[in-house]
Design an enzyme around this catalytic site. Structure first.
Site, PDB file in Angstrom:
ATOM      1  N   ARG A 212      11.618   3.897   3.490  1.00 16.01           N
ATOM      2  CA  ARG A 212      11.152   2.927   4.487  1.00 16.01           C
ATOM      3  C   ARG A 212      12.337   2.053   4.846  1.00 16.01           C
ATOM      4  NH1 ARG A 212       5.813  -0.851   4.556  1.00 16.01           N
ATOM      5  NH2 ARG A 212       5.016   1.141   5.290  1.00 16.01           N
TER       6      ARG A 212
ATOM      7  N   LYS B  46      25.107  -5.507  -2.120  1.00  9.89           N
ATOM      8  CA  LYS B  46      26.563  -5.654  -2.252  1.00  9.89           C
ATOM      9  C   LYS B  46      27.307  -5.040  -1.071  1.00  9.89           C
ATOM     10  CE  LYS B  46      26.092  -5.251  -7.283  1.00  9.89           C
ATOM     11  NZ  LYS B  46      26.464  -4.472  -8.493  1.00  9.89           N
TER      12      LYS B  46
ATOM     13  N   ARG C 161       0.815  -1.221   0.000  1.00  7.43           N
ATOM     14  CA  ARG C 161       0.000   0.000   0.000  1.00  7.43           C
ATOM     15  C   ARG C 161       0.850   1.273   0.000  1.00  7.43           C
ATOM     16  NH1 ARG C 161      -2.561  -4.082   1.986  1.00  7.43           N
ATOM     17  NH2 ARG C 161      -0.752  -4.303   3.329  1.00  7.43           N
ATOM     18  N   THR C 162       1.832   1.354   0.884  1.00  9.37           N
ATOM     19  CA  THR C 162       2.584   2.600   1.035  1.00  9.37           C
ATOM     20  C   THR C 162       3.393   2.911  -0.224  1.00  9.37           C
ATOM     21  OG1 THR C 162       2.738   2.230   3.424  1.00  9.37           O
ATOM     22  CG2 THR C 162       4.241   3.839   2.463  1.00  9.37           C
TER      23      THR C 162
ATOM     24  N   HIS D  90       5.251   6.100  11.484  1.00 11.61           N
ATOM     25  CA  HIS D  90       4.766   5.985  10.110  1.00 11.61           C
ATOM     26  C   HIS D  90       3.768   7.125   9.906  1.00 11.61           C
ATOM     27  CE1 HIS D  90       3.640   4.531   6.320  1.00 11.61           C
ATOM     28  NE2 HIS D  90       3.241   3.301   6.595  1.00 11.61           N
TER      29      HIS D  90
END
Length: 313
Positions: free
Chosen positions: A108, A86, A58-59, A136
């Protein structure tokens, strides 16, 4: 009022006027979703980078749609396909991205404080799309927008936030924002999933689900975040569902007839909510998802607009 912040990192740092500005802006932009051609030139020539180190549906998707509907160029990075695999550090990745002159980086990350670290380092705007168990903010803002649309106001409403409060960045962001807007918040869940001294945030604590949901205006059920838990916090999923799962019978016996049922997603059906509740007449879960695009459009518009104004001055 004019937006003046470079970044959006937490709801804790916002005041009531800033929260209201975002909600009002989102309300005005929401009508774009109903157009035949969902595109306005507002952010044409601007670049938004989505930098996601955790899985998201969703985000991430709503930030991408938000940027594209405002005509920004949207670039998606994920840890699995970037040089993080890496061994490149978050800061090195972000500095290399900044060298490409983005206007906003949406991040995020599983570590609390990652978004703030980037904001202190990068000259472009930074939006916190979830950092560990910290905050959030855009999820809380879309929750507030959904409640305001349904109830017509926010001040004086009573909200129950139920479930895995200890690991929930959504709960924290909502508590900070709701308290600033005059809402009464009660948290409830197993004692092992309620943070110590949570009352210091200005919330009440209930020890039974039936008590928590009685006569409130909004019930926000939280996802059980097993990936962040240590062993032994709950006996079994079946026992958790029995005592803390929201069923239609429980709603009918205890809740108001006009109560709203919310969930930040993804829903663990049969654990936090029965299907009859998740898909039933009380649920506004899909409205939350739709409002996520409007709120994220508002955030991108305000942050990029504020930066453009500062550069012009």
């Amino acid at each position: 009022m004019a937006w003046k912040r470079k970044d959006l990192l937490t709801t804790r740092e916002l005041d009531a006027a800033e929260i209201t500005l975002i909600l009002d802006t989102a309300t005005s932009l929401r009508e774009i979703s109903g157009r035949e051609i969902k595109k306005v030139p507002t952010l044409r020539g601007k670049t938004v980078v989505n930098l996601f180190y955790e899985a998201s549906t969703r985000t991430r998707t709503s930030f991408e749609i938000a940027g594209k509907w405002l005509s920004a160029d949207v670039i998606n990075f994920s840890a699995s396909t970037s040089s993080a695999g890496k061994g490149e550090t978050l800061l090195d990745t972000a500095r290399n991205i900044e060298a490409m002159s983005p206007d906003v980086v949406v991040v995020r990350h599983p570590s609390s404080g990652a978004a703030e670290l980037l904001a202190r380092t990068l000259g472009c705007g930074v939006v916190n799309a979830g950092d560990g168990a910290h905050e959030h903010p855009t999820q809380a803002l879309l929750d507030l927008l959904t409640i305001r649309q349904r109830k017509g106001h926010l001040d004086g409403l009573q909200v129950a936030i139920v479930g895995d409060v200890a690991h929930s960045r959504v709960a924290r962001s909502n508590i900070y924002a709701m308290r600033k807007l005059g809402m009464t918040v009660t948290v409830a869940g197993p004692p092992t999933l309620i943070p110590p001294q949570v009352q210091e945030l200005g919330v009440k604590v209930a020890h039974r689900l039936d008590d928590a949901i009685r006569d409130v205006d909004v019930i926000m059920m939280l996802r059980l975040q097993q990936e962040r838990m240590s062993a032994g916090l709950i006996p079994t999923l079946r026992e958790y569902a029995r005592y803390w799962g929201l069923s239609l019978d429980r709603l009918d016996a205890n809740a108001r007839p006009d109560v709203l049922i919310m969930h930040p997603g993804p829903v663990n059906r049969g654990i936090e909510l029965t299907p009859e509740v998740a898909d039933g007449p009380y649920s506004v879960i899909l409205e939350q998802t739709g409002n996520g695009v409007a709120v994220r459009m508002a955030v991108l518009f305000l942050l990029i607009g504020a930066r453009t104004a500062q550069e012009a001055a």
